[in-house]
Motif scaffolding. Structure first.
Motif, PDB file in Angstrom:
ATOM      1  N   UNK A   1     -46.137  26.206  -9.871  1.00 45.30           N
ATOM      2  CA  UNK A   1     -44.940  26.435  -9.011  1.00 45.30           C
ATOM      3  C   UNK A   1     -43.888  25.550  -8.738  1.00 45.30           C
ATOM      4  N   UNK A   2     -44.014  24.817 -10.196  1.00 43.73           N
ATOM      5  CA  UNK A   2     -42.649  23.866  -9.930  1.00 43.73           C
ATOM      6  C   UNK A   2     -42.144  23.468 -11.155  1.00 43.73           C
ATOM      7  N   UNK A   3     -40.794  23.087 -10.863  1.00 42.32           N
ATOM      8  CA  UNK A   3     -40.171  23.261 -12.264  1.00 42.32           C
ATOM      9  C   UNK A   3     -40.745  22.998 -13.863  1.00 42.32           C
ATOM     10  N   UNK A   4     -40.923  21.372 -12.786  1.00 38.84           N
ATOM     11  CA  UNK A   4     -40.821  20.168 -14.138  1.00 38.84           C
ATOM     12  C   UNK A   4     -42.325  20.319 -14.230  1.00 38.84           C
ATOM     13  N   UNK A   5     -43.206  20.843 -14.678  1.00 38.81           N
ATOM     14  CA  UNK A   5     -45.226  20.057 -14.994  1.00 38.81           C
ATOM     15  C   UNK A   5     -44.586  20.511 -15.869  1.00 38.81           C
ATOM     16  N   UNK A   6     -46.127  19.087 -16.426  1.00 39.50           N
ATOM     17  CA  UNK A   6     -46.296  18.494 -17.678  1.00 39.50           C
ATOM     18  C   UNK A   6     -46.435  17.541 -17.749  1.00 39.50           C
ATOM     19  N   UNK A   7     -47.254  17.114 -16.739  1.00 41.38           N
ATOM     20  CA  UNK A   7     -46.671  15.348 -16.672  1.00 41.38           C
ATOM     21  C   UNK A   7     -48.538  15.115 -15.873  1.00 41.38           C
ATOM     22  N   UNK A   8     -49.571  14.523 -16.540  1.00 41.81           N
ATOM     23  CA  UNK A   8     -50.716  14.232 -15.472  1.00 41.81           C
ATOM     24  C   UNK A   8     -50.662  13.431 -14.561  1.00 41.81           C
ATOM     25  N   UNK A   9     -49.486  12.879 -13.854  1.00 41.28           N
ATOM     26  CA  UNK A   9     -49.424  12.067 -13.002  1.00 41.28           C
ATOM     27  C   UNK A   9     -48.382  13.417 -12.278  1.00 41.28           C
ATOM     28  N   UNK A  10     -48.935  12.653 -10.266  1.00 45.30           N
ATOM     29  CA  UNK A  10     -48.236  13.835  -9.393  1.00 45.30           C
ATOM     30  C   UNK A  10     -46.721  13.507  -8.830  1.00 45.30           C
ATOM     31  N   UNK A  11     -46.340  12.189 -10.193  1.00 47.33           N
ATOM     32  CA  UNK A  11     -44.519  12.317  -9.325  1.00 47.33           C
ATOM     33  C   UNK A  11     -44.091  13.302  -9.165  1.00 47.33           C
ATOM     34  N   UNK A  12     -43.892  13.713  -9.822  1.00 42.05           N
ATOM     35  CA  UNK A  12     -42.933  15.134  -9.755  1.00 42.05           C
ATOM     36  C   UNK A  12     -42.981  15.939  -8.757  1.00 42.05           C
ATOM     37  N   UNK A  13     -44.202  16.578  -7.584  1.00 46.63           N
ATOM     38  CA  UNK A  13     -45.014  17.262  -6.624  1.00 46.63           C
ATOM     39  C   UNK A  13     -44.066  16.271  -5.840  1.00 46.63           C
ATOM     40  N   UNK A  14     -43.589  17.504  -4.996  1.00 41.67           N
ATOM     41  CA  UNK A  14     -43.732  16.555  -3.627  1.00 41.67           C
ATOM     42  C   UNK A  14     -44.508  16.777  -2.645  1.00 41.67           C
ATOM     43  N   UNK A  15     -44.092  16.295  -1.462  1.00 45.94           N
ATOM     44  CA  UNK A  15     -45.292  16.575  -0.077  1.00 45.94           C
ATOM     45  C   UNK A  15     -45.634  17.957   0.051  1.00 45.94           C
ATOM     46  N   UNK A  16     -44.481  18.924  -0.161  1.00 44.89           N
ATOM     47  CA  UNK A  16     -44.713  20.544  -0.014  1.00 44.89           C
ATOM     48  C   UNK A  16     -45.895  20.735  -0.640  1.00 44.89           C
ATOM     49  N   UNK A  17     -45.442  20.627  -2.330  1.00 42.44           N
ATOM     50  CA  UNK A  17     -45.710  21.184  -3.451  1.00 42.44           C
ATOM     51  C   UNK A  17     -47.537  21.010  -3.596  1.00 42.44           C
ATOM     52  N   UNK A  18     -47.745  19.084  -2.545  1.00 44.28           N
ATOM     53  CA  UNK A  18     -49.269  18.448  -2.726  1.00 44.28           C
ATOM     54  C   UNK A  18     -49.834  20.148  -1.858  1.00 44.28           C
ATOM     55  N   UNK A  19     -48.874  19.591  -1.001  1.00 48.48           N
ATOM     56  CA  UNK A  19     -50.076  20.693   0.198  1.00 48.48           C
ATOM     57  C   UNK A  19     -50.077  22.733  -0.230  1.00 48.48           C
ATOM     58  N   UNK A  20     -49.298  22.861  -0.679  1.00 48.55           N
ATOM     59  CA  UNK A  20     -49.610  24.626  -1.530  1.00 48.55           C
ATOM     60  C   UNK A  20     -50.788  24.287  -2.574  1.00 48.55           C
ATOM     61  N   UNK A  21     -50.912  23.399  -3.411  1.00 51.19           N
ATOM     62  CA  UNK A  21     -51.851  23.119  -4.773  1.00 51.19           C
ATOM     63  C   UNK A  21     -53.264  23.294  -3.989  1.00 51.19           C
ATOM     64  N   UNK A  22     -52.768  21.935  -2.622  1.00 50.85           N
ATOM     65  CA  UNK A  22     -54.458  21.838  -1.601  1.00 50.85           C
ATOM     66  C   UNK A  22     -54.694  22.803  -1.421  1.00 50.85           C
ATOM     67  N   UNK A  23     -53.858  23.718  -0.508  1.00 52.85           N
ATOM     68  CA  UNK A  23     -54.194  25.371  -0.624  1.00 52.85           C
ATOM     69  C   UNK A  23     -54.552  26.296  -0.781  1.00 52.85           C
ATOM     70  N   UNK A  24     -54.335  26.188  -2.244  1.00 50.75           N
ATOM     71  CA  UNK A  24     -54.892  27.440  -2.839  1.00 50.75           C
ATOM     72  C   UNK A  24     -55.869  26.517  -3.549  1.00 50.75           C
TER      73      UNK A  24
END
Length: 435
Positions: free
Chosen positions: A191-214
């Motif tokens: 659900x993010x365009x630039x996945x590929x890293x094991x670190x969550x630097x590429x996830x915005x606050x919004x992305x983190x909430x969506x991932x946690x909720x799912x």
């Protein structure tokens, strides 16, 4: 002449009418009739879907799955039921899943399944619980409420998804998490365009909430993303999500085949055994197990290939690293633990899962419905005897499940046929014993 000037002035904006007026002596009624006959008929404009944010669940974001496929909904490149229908009304929002059609070029369409994370009743109940328990109100901004939780504040500060961040979540996927598995979730998160890293630097606050909720509500879309079908995993292809709806390749549930011909039933049973073997033994050393199976857990593609249709009840144990939750972390509870599950339910211990776990469930709940009464007496008696023995349990021997599956496969293989009904292995089955 005055009449002609009047006609010309009133119709000057229409070149066709102007010519007809001059040709017909400027009789407006005659000209209008001729114009109607000469003009091509206006094509019927097909009504469009009237999508609302509420139906899709976009009004609940970022307590949702994501928005990666929303454009296709609004461009009508995903349509419910038959896309040729002249009545393009949305189906009831109370349904858990829908049949739809998907296109990339507006010419060729393919069937897809459009599914909610959970039922509308469960969603509404969970939304109300968030507001009442966190803010003391009957309705609220779900995002604002969830952002205030201790768990999400830890997610905001975290650089990497670690076992303590998912402790107490009810999803079987996270019952026994390893760091390797959690890294895979972040690296493959679609659900993010630039996945590929094991670190969550590429996830915005919004992305983190969506991932946690799912992860908290239903890990099915995450499993489809991190174990994709293109790499040989037995799951339908994940196409994207919009709000609280996810879109994946379409399959027919196994229940539709309980009345199938004997050779079809034998083929599907053999495929089911093969899926269980691959779930227990694979190159990545993940052990998959079911916490529940029913007639909708498995599905069949149009080519006859059997896949896991519903992965929400699928747990994963890392055979390389094992579970990295420390004592007491499984019992941790917060609002994310209770969105769709009873907070008082006891969690199954990771150490209690045995090699035979999923096979016994399948022998109890699926194979009898698929295979009973299908074959001639000697063969049917052998199958029935095996299923009864398997349903009672196979003992604690780690090799028990493998030997049992080999035994049943030996009975079923001579019963399947090789023809175009089994397109996933035809015509290869005519030339190779593998099929």
């Amino acid at each position: 002449m005055g009449l002609g000037i009047c006609c010309l002035c009133s119709r000057a904006a229409d070149p066709l009418m102007l010519l007809l007026v001059l040709a017909l002596g400027c009789n407006p009624s005659t000209a209008a009739a001729a114009a109607a006959a000469a003009s091509p008929s206006v094509p019927h404009v097909k009504p469009s879907y009237s999508f609302g944010r509420t139906f899709l669940g976009l009004d609940k974001c970022n307590a949702c799955i994501g928005t990666s496929i929303c454009k296709k909904f609004f461009k009508e490149e995903i349509r419910f039921d038959t896309w040729l229908s002249s009545h393009l009304k949305l189906p009831p929002s109370s349904l858990l899943s829908y049949s739809g059609n998907y296109t990339d070029d507006a010419k060729s369409w393919r069937l897809v399944d459009i599914t909610r994370l959970t039922s509308k009743y469960q969603h509404d109940r969970a939304d109300k619980r968030i507001c009442t328990s966190l803010l003391g109100t009957r309705s609220c901004s779900l995002e604002r409420a969830l952002r205030r939780t201790q768990r999400f504040q830890k997610w905001l500060r975290a650089k990497r998804l670690t076992p303590d961040l998912v402790q107490g979540l009810s999803s079987p996927l996270l019952r026994c998490p390893s760091q390797r598995l959690l890294d895979r979730i972040v690296r493959r998160y679609a659900e993010v365009p630039d996945a590929g890293s094991i670190y969550m630097d590429h996830l915005t606050d919004r992305d983190k909430l969506r991932l946690l909720y799912t992860l908290a509500v239903n890990s099915h879309p995450i499993l489809l993303q991190i174990f994709p079908d293109v790499e040989g995993w037995p799951f339908p292809r994940y196409l994207g999500s919009c709000g609280r709806l996810l879109v994946s390749a379409s399959t027919r549930p196994l229940r539709d085949f309980f009345g199938a011909a004997p050779e079809v039933a034998a083929d599907l049973a053999l495929q089911l055994l093969a899926v269980l073997r691959s779930m227990a033994n694979n190159d990545l050393n993940y052990f998959f197990y079911f916490t529940h199976v029913d007639a909708g857990t498995f599905g069949v593609f149009s080519n006859g290939h059997l896949f896991i249709r519903d992965a929400s009840m699928l747990g994963v144990i890392d055979k390389e690293e094992g579970s990295q939750l420390i004592d007491g972390q499984q019992e941790y509870r917060d609002i994310f633990s209770c969105l769709t599950a009873d907070c008082q339910s006891a969690l199954v211990s990771c150490d209690s899962i045995r090699d035979q776990h999923s096979l016994v469930m399948v022998c109890q709940d699926l194979l009898p419905k698929l295979l009973s009464g299908k074959f001639q007496p000697p063969v049917q008696e052998s199958i029935d005897a095996f299923l009864q023995r398997c349903a009672r349990g196979l003992g604690d021997d780690d090799g028990g499940a493998r030997e049992a599956m080999a035994e049943l496969a030996g009975i079923l293989k001579p019963l399947r046929s090789c023809d175009s009904r089994f397109a996933y292995r035809y015509p290869d089955c005519r030339y190779s014993d593998k099929y």
